[in-house]
Design an enzyme around this catalytic site. Structure first.
Site, PDB file in Angstrom:
ATOM      1  N   HIS A  91      -0.126  22.314  20.864  1.00  0.00           N
ATOM      2  CA  HIS A  91       0.411  22.253  22.198  1.00  0.00           C
ATOM      3  C   HIS A  91       1.976  21.711  22.441  1.00  0.00           C
ATOM      4  O   HIS A  91       2.093  20.604  21.717  1.00  0.00           O
ATOM      5  CB  HIS A  91      -0.609  21.902  23.213  1.00  0.00           C
ATOM      6  N   GLN A 151      -8.495  20.329  25.399  1.00  0.00           N
ATOM      7  CA  GLN A 151      -9.395  21.425  25.321  1.00  0.00           C
ATOM      8  C   GLN A 151     -10.714  20.698  24.705  1.00  0.00           C
ATOM      9  O   GLN A 151     -11.968  21.727  24.505  1.00  0.00           O
ATOM     10  CB  GLN A 151      -8.738  22.286  24.543  1.00  0.00           C
TER      11      GLN A 151
HETATM   12  N1  PMP Z   1      -3.027  19.979  24.947  1.00  0.00           N
HETATM   13  C1  PMP Z   1      -3.643  21.069  24.897  1.00  0.00           C
HETATM   14  C2  PMP Z   1      -4.546  21.474  23.658  1.00  0.00           C
HETATM   15  C3  PMP Z   1      -3.879  21.914  26.061  1.00  0.00           C
HETATM   16  O1  PMP Z   1      -4.556  22.891  25.907  1.00  0.00           O
HETATM   17  C4  PMP Z   1      -2.954  21.583  27.136  1.00  0.00           C
HETATM   18  C5  PMP Z   1      -3.203  22.489  28.448  1.00  0.00           C
HETATM   19  N2  PMP Z   1      -2.642  23.720  28.165  1.00  0.00           N
HETATM   20  C6  PMP Z   1      -2.228  20.286  27.095  1.00  0.00           C
HETATM   21  C7  PMP Z   1      -2.031  19.658  26.001  1.00  0.00           C
HETATM   22  C8  PMP Z   1      -1.327  19.920  28.283  1.00  0.00           C
HETATM   23  O2  PMP Z   1      -2.100  19.711  29.364  1.00  0.00           O
HETATM   24  P1  PMP Z   1      -1.474  19.388  30.616  1.00  0.00           P
HETATM   25  O3  PMP Z   1      -0.568  20.667  31.127  1.00  0.00           O
HETATM   26  O4  PMP Z   1      -2.530  19.155  31.719  1.00  0.00           O
HETATM   27  O5  PMP Z   1      -0.532  18.353  30.400  1.00  0.00           O
END
Ligand code: PMP
Length: 412
Positions: free
Chosen positions: A125, A206
């Site tokens: 991500h 996740q």
């Molecule tokens: N890492 C992963 C694997 C995610 O799926 C997400 C959210 N989609 C995030 C990080 C970031 O999370 P947040 O937006 O709550 O900071």
């Protein structure tokens, strides 16, 4: 304890009674983005603001004591939930993103030097890419990517090659991909890093919401996750840091609450973990998060995982039968979480999601904050359905029916 009683669970989530798009029952399949909240979480937040709203840690009056206790009780529950040795190792942040940035700015700035390597993967991500780009650019260090195969599995031989270079100072890997669903071989990744004395950060955004996770068994140095993806409120994240490392880390944000004494030119910092929690935190939502953890604990994370394997298997089978479909990620539901990303012919994912919405089905379309992976897959975007404890096979059927309708409309 057997399978989940999904019908009973659904009654705890007021939003699932909602009708959308002129009377269609809501089919919420965007759980990888954020999950819905049970009444217990909504009530806990309401109760805090109604009955004991107060700032924490400082005042001696009764409301402050009640609020401090509730806030700290959440920390105890989180430590237990992920089996941390101590609550000192649990730091509250706003989300996973802030938790990873905290590590990059604090541990990273103190430990990463010119020509060092940080290893991440192509499935990350953006929140587990950009902080490391900022850090490596600042330090003259380098970012290395473990590639992902067409089958959705990581190319572990590339990882081994990077480790053998002797230059790697940190490994930061997602435990589960929010696009492919791939569950990475995290134990093996950590073991291999530790053989070279390299610390590992696990992006658990996740995984922690969907399966049992034990930080002591895993033996990672850092782990980040978000409350909002596990029935909790938005605005609360968690960073777990192994004590030996946390004790040596410089503070991330200076200000109130993270100090013991402040003088004109120097400051003595507060004990762990408060040293890393500058300013008034998100008290209400941290308190709400405790109710989410209670809810998940009551079900049991093993059963959460079993339910998701069951529903993902069913969804994978049914989506695979849709003509013209490409599914991304491992085809074996045991190797993936409850996420199914796909494309159908040349229907644009946004058009597909719009047609789904007409049927009351909420799915996600786009790059899912994983543009490095999109480049690797050679697509601009995908559609993604993602499941949680309250989703049913009947909902998957509604989703498949809507997919068929989309195919008819686009004449595929
Ligand atoms: N890492 C992963 C694997 C995610 O799926 C997400 C959210 N989609 C995030 C990080 C970031 O999370 P947040 O937006 O709550 O900071």
């Amino acid at each position: 304890k057997g399978a989940l009683n999904v019908e009973k669970i659904r009654k705890d989530f007021p939003i699932l009674k909602r009708k959308v798009m002129g009377g269609k029952p809501l089919v919420y399949l965007d759980n990888a983005a954020t999950t819905q909240k049970p009444l217990a979480v909504i009530d806990a937040i309401h109760d805090y603001y109604t009955n004991y709203n107060s700032n924490i840690h400082r005042a001696v009056h009764q409301l402050a004591e009640e609020a401090t206790k509730a806030y700290e009780d959440t920390r105890v529950k989180i430590a237990k939930f992920i089996n941390a040795r101590s609550t000192d190792e649990i730091i509250f942040t706003r989300n996973t993103t802030e938790a990873i940035n905290l590590v990059a700015y604090s541990w990273g700035r103190a430990n990463i030097k010119k020509d060092d390597r940080i290893v991440i993967t192509e499935i990350e991500h953006h929140s587990n890419i950009v902080p490391w780009q900022i850090l490596t650019q600042e330090k003259g260090a380098k970012l290395e990517y473990i590639g992902v195969g067409d089958d959705g599995y990581l190319k572990m031989h590339e990882y081994k090659k990077y480790l053998d270079s002797g230059k790697v100072k940190l490994v930061s890997v997602s435990h589960m991909s929010n696009v492919l669903g791939t569950i990475t071989p995290i134990n093996e990744i950590i073991k291999m890093a530790h053989e070279k004395g390299i610390p590992v950060l696990v992006d658990g955004a996740q995984s922690v919401p969907h399966m049992p996770v034990d930080v002591q068994k895993m033996d990672c140095e850092f782990m980040a996750f978000s409350a909002h993806k596990m029935l909790g409120p938005t605005g609360v994240g968690v960073l777990y840091v192994k004590r030996e490392l946390l004790e040596k880390m410089p503070p991330f944000m200076g200000g109130g609450d993270m100090i013991k004494e402040v003088h004109k030119y120097e400051t003595r910092y507060n004990d762990l973990p408060y040293k890393f929690e500058g300013g008034t935190p998100n008290i209400a939502d941290v308190i709400g998060f405790a109710a989410a953890i209670d809810y998940l604990e009551k079900i049991g994370m093993d059963r959460v995982r079993e339910h998701e394997i069951d529903i993902t298997k069913y969804a994978l089978d049914r989506v695979a039968q849709v003509k013209g479909v490409t599914i991304y990620g491992p085809m074996n539901a045991i190797d993936r979480g409850g996420v199914v990303s796909f494309n159908i012919g040349d229907i644009h994912p946004h058009d597909l999601a719009t047609i789904m919405n007409d049927h009351g089905v909420a799915i996600r379309s786009g790059h899912h904050c994983a543009q490095v992976l999109m480049e690797r897959l050679d697509v601009a975007a995908t559609s993604r359905a993602s499941f949680y404890i309250y989703n049913t096979k009947e909902e998957v059927d509604v989703f498949i029916e809507a997919l068929s309708e989309a195919r008819r409309l686009f004449k595929i």
